[in-house]
Design a protein around this motif. Structure first.
Motif, short mmCIF file in Angstrom:
data_model
loop_
_atom_site.label_atom_id
_atom_site.label_comp_id
_atom_site.label_asym_id
_atom_site.label_seq_id
_atom_site.Cartn_x
_atom_site.Cartn_y
_atom_site.Cartn_z
N VAL A 1 -31.36 -20.04 -11.59
CA VAL A 1 -29.94 -19.79 -11.32
C VAL A 1 -29.30 -21.06 -10.77
O VAL A 1 -28.23 -21.49 -11.22
N GLU A 2 -29.96 -21.66 -9.81
CA GLU A 2 -29.40 -22.86 -9.18
C GLU A 2 -29.32 -24.04 -10.15
O GLU A 2 -28.45 -24.88 -10.02
N ALA A 3 -30.21 -24.09 -11.12
CA ALA A 3 -30.21 -25.17 -12.10
C ALA A 3 -29.25 -24.89 -13.25
O ALA A 3 -29.09 -25.72 -14.15
N GLY A 4 -28.59 -23.73 -13.22
CA GLY A 4 -27.67 -23.37 -14.30
C GLY A 4 -28.39 -23.07 -15.59
O GLY A 4 -27.91 -23.38 -16.68
N SER A 5 -29.56 -22.44 -15.48
CA SER A 5 -30.38 -22.13 -16.65
C SER A 5 -30.57 -20.62 -16.79
O SER A 5 -31.65 -20.09 -16.48
N PRO A 6 -29.54 -19.92 -17.28
CA PRO A 6 -29.64 -18.46 -17.39
C PRO A 6 -30.78 -18.00 -18.30
O PRO A 6 -31.36 -16.95 -18.07
N SER A 7 -31.11 -18.77 -19.31
CA SER A 7 -32.19 -18.37 -20.23
C SER A 7 -33.53 -18.34 -19.51
O SER A 7 -34.35 -17.46 -19.77
N ASP A 8 -33.75 -19.30 -18.60
CA ASP A 8 -35.00 -19.30 -17.84
C ASP A 8 -35.02 -18.12 -16.86
O ASP A 8 -36.06 -17.50 -16.65
N PHE A 9 -33.87 -17.83 -16.26
CA PHE A 9 -33.79 -16.70 -15.33
C PHE A 9 -34.10 -15.39 -16.04
O PHE A 9 -34.89 -14.57 -15.57
N ILE A 10 -33.49 -15.19 -17.19
CA ILE A 10 -33.57 -13.89 -17.87
C ILE A 10 -34.98 -13.59 -18.36
O ILE A 10 -35.33 -12.43 -18.59
N GLU A 11 -35.84 -14.60 -18.45
CA GLU A 11 -37.24 -14.36 -18.84
C GLU A 11 -37.94 -13.46 -17.83
O GLU A 11 -38.89 -12.77 -18.17
N GLY A 12 -37.48 -13.46 -16.58
CA GLY A 12 -38.08 -12.63 -15.55
C GLY A 12 -37.45 -11.26 -15.43
O GLY A 12 -37.76 -10.50 -14.51
N VAL A 13 -36.56 -10.92 -16.37
CA VAL A 13 -35.85 -9.63 -16.34
C VAL A 13 -36.38 -8.74 -17.47
O VAL A 13 -36.45 -9.16 -18.62
N SER A 14 -36.72 -7.53 -17.12
CA SER A 14 -37.24 -6.57 -18.09
C SER A 14 -36.19 -6.24 -19.14
O SER A 14 -34.99 -6.25 -18.86
N ALA B 1 -28.46 -7.60 -21.15
CA ALA B 1 -27.54 -8.45 -21.94
C ALA B 1 -26.30 -8.80 -21.12
O ALA B 1 -25.85 -9.96 -21.13
N ALA B 2 -25.75 -7.83 -20.41
CA ALA B 2 -24.57 -8.10 -19.59
C ALA B 2 -24.90 -9.05 -18.44
O ALA B 2 -24.10 -9.93 -18.11
N LEU B 3 -26.07 -8.90 -17.85
CA LEU B 3 -26.51 -9.81 -16.80
C LEU B 3 -26.64 -11.23 -17.34
O LEU B 3 -26.19 -12.20 -16.73
N HIS B 4 -27.24 -11.35 -18.51
CA HIS B 4 -27.40 -12.66 -19.13
C HIS B 4 -26.03 -13.29 -19.41
O HIS B 4 -25.82 -14.47 -19.12
N ASN B 5 -25.09 -12.50 -19.94
CA ASN B 5 -23.75 -13.01 -20.20
C ASN B 5 -23.04 -13.43 -18.91
O ASN B 5 -22.35 -14.44 -18.88
N LEU B 6 -23.21 -12.65 -17.86
CA LEU B 6 -22.61 -12.97 -16.57
C LEU B 6 -23.14 -14.32 -16.06
O LEU B 6 -22.38 -15.17 -15.61
N LEU B 7 -24.45 -14.50 -16.14
CA LEU B 7 -25.05 -15.75 -15.70
C LEU B 7 -24.60 -16.94 -16.56
O LEU B 7 -24.35 -18.03 -16.06
N VAL C 1 -38.24 -7.96 -13.08
CA VAL C 1 -37.33 -7.06 -12.36
C VAL C 1 -36.74 -6.08 -13.37
O VAL C 1 -36.32 -6.47 -14.46
N HIS C 2 -36.77 -4.79 -13.04
CA HIS C 2 -36.23 -3.79 -13.97
C HIS C 2 -35.08 -3.00 -13.36
O HIS C 2 -34.40 -2.26 -14.07
N HIS C 3 -34.84 -3.16 -12.08
CA HIS C 3 -33.71 -2.47 -11.46
C HIS C 3 -33.23 -3.29 -10.27
O HIS C 3 -34.05 -3.88 -9.56
N ALA C 4 -31.93 -3.30 -10.07
CA ALA C 4 -31.37 -3.99 -8.91
C ALA C 4 -30.13 -3.25 -8.44
O ALA C 4 -29.36 -2.72 -9.24
N ARG C 5 -29.99 -3.21 -7.14
CA ARG C 5 -28.75 -2.69 -6.56
C ARG C 5 -28.35 -3.62 -5.43
O ARG C 5 -29.20 -4.25 -4.80
N TRP C 6 -27.07 -3.75 -5.24
CA TRP C 6 -26.60 -4.66 -4.20
C TRP C 6 -25.34 -4.10 -3.56
O TRP C 6 -24.63 -3.30 -4.15
N GLU C 7 -25.16 -4.52 -2.35
CA GLU C 7 -24.03 -4.07 -1.56
C GLU C 7 -23.47 -5.27 -0.83
O GLU C 7 -24.22 -6.06 -0.24
N ARG C 8 -22.16 -5.41 -0.90
CA ARG C 8 -21.51 -6.55 -0.22
C ARG C 8 -21.76 -6.44 1.27
O ARG C 8 -21.68 -5.36 1.86
#
Length: 146
Positions: free
Chosen positions: A42-55, A67-73, A137-144
């Motif tokens: 993420v910090e290197a601006g490499s969404p493709s490398d990040f998404i490899e760790g996403v189920s 797909a939406a997460l990848h597009n967001l990144l 990672v197959h699920h994530a939830r976040w709260e501000r």
């Protein structure tokens, strides 16, 4: 005598290296390594490398899928020169082939600038599972944060 000391130290270093390798091969250590790799992507601006760790069946807040997460990144990588993802300590719980990682997150844009629409901190809880011997990672939830 000096030769014996060198051999003993060499053997001791070899044993310590083997112990360190074994300790870092625990499921938790491998999960932490995967997390670190994804954060660096993420910090290197490499969404493709990040998404490899996403189920492939990832689900996040509001039905966000892989797909939406990848597009967001990718969009963030195009609009910000760098994205900083500063995490607090990881709270890792491993149960066989499943795990949970919870942490606090601060998103920043290069040179310490805060992303305008995501300013602040988040509490993130992620669910992981082993897929073909790799943690994903197959699920994530976040709260501000408050």
């Amino acid at each position: 005598m000096a030769k014996t000391g060198i051999t003993f130290r060499g053997g001791l270093l070899a044993c310590l290296s083997l112990l360190a390798a074994c300790a870092s091969d625990t499921p938790e250590a491998r999960l932490r390594q995967q997390f670190d790799t994804m954060q660096a992507a993420v910090e290197a601006g490499s969404p493709s490398d990040f998404i490899e760790g996403v189920s492939t069946d990832f689900v996040g807040e509001d039905g966000l899928d892989r797909a939406a997460l990848h597009n967001l990144l990718r969009a963030r990588a195009l609009t910000n020169t760098r994205i900083g993802a500063t995490t607090g300590p990881l709270d890792v719980s491993v149960d066989g082939d499943n795990a949970e990682v919870a942490f606090d997150l601060l998103l920043t844009a290069g040179q310490g600038g805060v992303l305008p629409d995501q300013a602040g901190t988040y509490r993130v809880v992620t669910a992981w599972r082993l897929e073909a011997d790799d943690w994903r990672v197959h699920h994530a939830r976040w709260e501000r944060g408050r």
